[in-house]
Write an enzyme that holds these catalytic residues in place. Structure first.
Site, PDB file in Angstrom:
ATOM      1  N   LYS A  62       0.843  -1.203   0.000  1.00  0.00           N
ATOM      2  CA  LYS A  62       0.000   0.000   0.000  1.00  0.00           C
ATOM      3  C   LYS A  62       0.876   1.250   0.000  1.00  0.00           C
ATOM      4  O   LYS A  62       0.591   2.227  -0.705  1.00  0.00           O
ATOM      5  CB  LYS A  62      -0.931  -0.026   1.223  1.00  0.00           C
ATOM      6  N   GLN A 106      -5.054  -1.790   9.365  1.00  0.00           N
ATOM      7  CA  GLN A 106      -4.795  -3.061   8.684  1.00  0.00           C
ATOM      8  C   GLN A 106      -5.379  -4.212   9.494  1.00  0.00           C
ATOM      9  O   GLN A 106      -5.065  -4.364  10.673  1.00  0.00           O
ATOM     10  CB  GLN A 106      -3.281  -3.241   8.468  1.00  0.00           C
ATOM     11  N   ASP A 129     -11.114   2.871   4.288  1.00  0.00           N
ATOM     12  CA  ASP A 129     -11.524   1.492   3.996  1.00  0.00           C
ATOM     13  C   ASP A 129     -13.045   1.329   4.008  1.00  0.00           C
ATOM     14  O   ASP A 129     -13.554   0.225   3.813  1.00  0.00           O
ATOM     15  CB  ASP A 129     -10.912   0.565   5.066  1.00  0.00           C
TER      16      ASP A 129
END
Ligand code: NAD
Length: 312
Positions: A62, A106, A129
């Site tokens: 990422k 994450q 997200d």
């Protein structure tokens, strides 16, 4: 965009790597234009907790993707024993940082840490997200907002390959908040008729064989074989697994070192279109994270909103 797979296969490969690159090129251009006006580039903070080796690779990918298109990374790593209070403090401080447009936790976080609690401390306007309760609510109501990256990437891949969903029978295998549930909502919003299978589903084969569109996110290597798939179905494999000793695979699959939830060699003879692993859904997940972040940056900086078509 539709690539002919190996001559032995009937299927077309849904090429996530190529589409991801096209979208990255577009984002890079928008960032270059917008940075002059806004006086700063987009910023993304990825929070990693603990030493899960797969997460380390994903976070590094990422960060590399950010640097490719001009997004500034504000990564933070916390050891496994970090308390929830310390993690919430770190999130709150990123919420207040004007250089940060998107925050991603994450997943998975180490056992004992309440991931839902942490996700809900990310400000909904910085939720890169799309997993904050408010943004999941927006998805349910069909309102605009950041979208969960993996299912958003699947939707982009289907759209780019002109796979129509209207009226089609879709089956999603998996009901996680990260993938399965938002995937089902997005397919339904695209007028598909959706069923969701999970670990307690009886007669999985009966259900998946009804699917014209089959999305598999069970996290079980090779769980979907020829017997699960109807002729000419479109099959999207979200699963990703490192191949260890004992995984039963053909030589060509084993050479890739990764496999999905779908037995590619078996299903490629039956499906009309199929995502490869690697090179299918994975690159799209990273790209949709960049898309969410860049859109949030445009909003925060009062720039023209030019990227709305990228999100379902
Ligand atoms: P998860 O473990 O949170 O959820 C798995 C889901 O599958 C659960 O809802 C469970 O009920 C269901 N399930 C498990 N076994 C089943 C079975 N035998 N039959 C039917 N349903 C079953 O996993 P997740 O976070 O949703 O991820 C799923 C997979 O996708 C994992 O392999 C993960 O590594 C992968 N993943 C890939 C990407 C990517 O970018 N390619 C992104 C996220 C997740």
């Amino acid at each position: 965009m539709l690539l002919r797979a190996h001559d032995l296969y009937m299927t077309f490969l849904l090429n996530g790597r190529q589409l991801a690159k096209e979208i990255e090129d577009r984002l890079r251009d928008e960032i270059a234009i917008g940075t002059e006006k806004a006086g700063r580039p987009p910023g993304l903070a990825v929070i990693r907790v603990g030493d899960d080796p797969a997460s380390e690779v994903y976070v590094s990918n990422k960060e590399k993707a950010c640097s490719r298109i001009g997004v500034e990374s504000f990564g933070s790593y916390f050891p496994e024993k970090t308390s929830e209070v310390e993690l919430i403090d770190a999130i709150e401080s990123l919420n207040k940082n004007d250089l940060v447009d998107g925050i991603l936790l994450q997943l998975p976080v180490p056992q004992g840490i309440d991931e839902g609690l942490l996700l809900d401390h990310i400000h909904p306007d910085k939720d890169a997200d799309g997993l904050h309760t408010v943004n999941l609510g927006k998805l349910i109501k069909g309102e605009k907002g950041p979208r969960s990256c993996t299912p958003a990437g699947v939707m982009a891949l289907l759209a780019r390959n002109n796979i129509s969903l209207k009226g089609k029978r879709s089956v999603v295998v998996g009901r996680s908040i990260l993938v399965g549930k938002p995937m089902a909502l997005m397919l339904q919003a695209a007028n598909s008729t959706v069923s969701v299978a999970h670990s307690e589903t009886r007669d999985l084969i009966d259900l998946t064989r009804q699917a014209e569109i089959l999305v598999v996110a069970a996290g079980c290597p090779l769980i979907i074989g020829a017997e699960h798939v109807q002729k000419n179905a479109v099959v999207v494999d979200v699963g990703i697994h490192r191949i260890g000793n004992g995984t039963s695979l053909s030589k060509s699959q084993a050479q890739k070192k990764l496999c999905g939830d779908v037995n590619f060699d078996e299903v490629a003879h039956i499906a009309s279109a199929l995502t490869p692993v690697p090179g299918g859904v994975g690159p799209m997940t990273v790209t949709m994270l960049l898309a969410n972040t860049t859109i949030l940056w445009q909003e925060h900086c009062g720039l023209s909103l030019t990227l709305g078509d990228l999100l379902p």
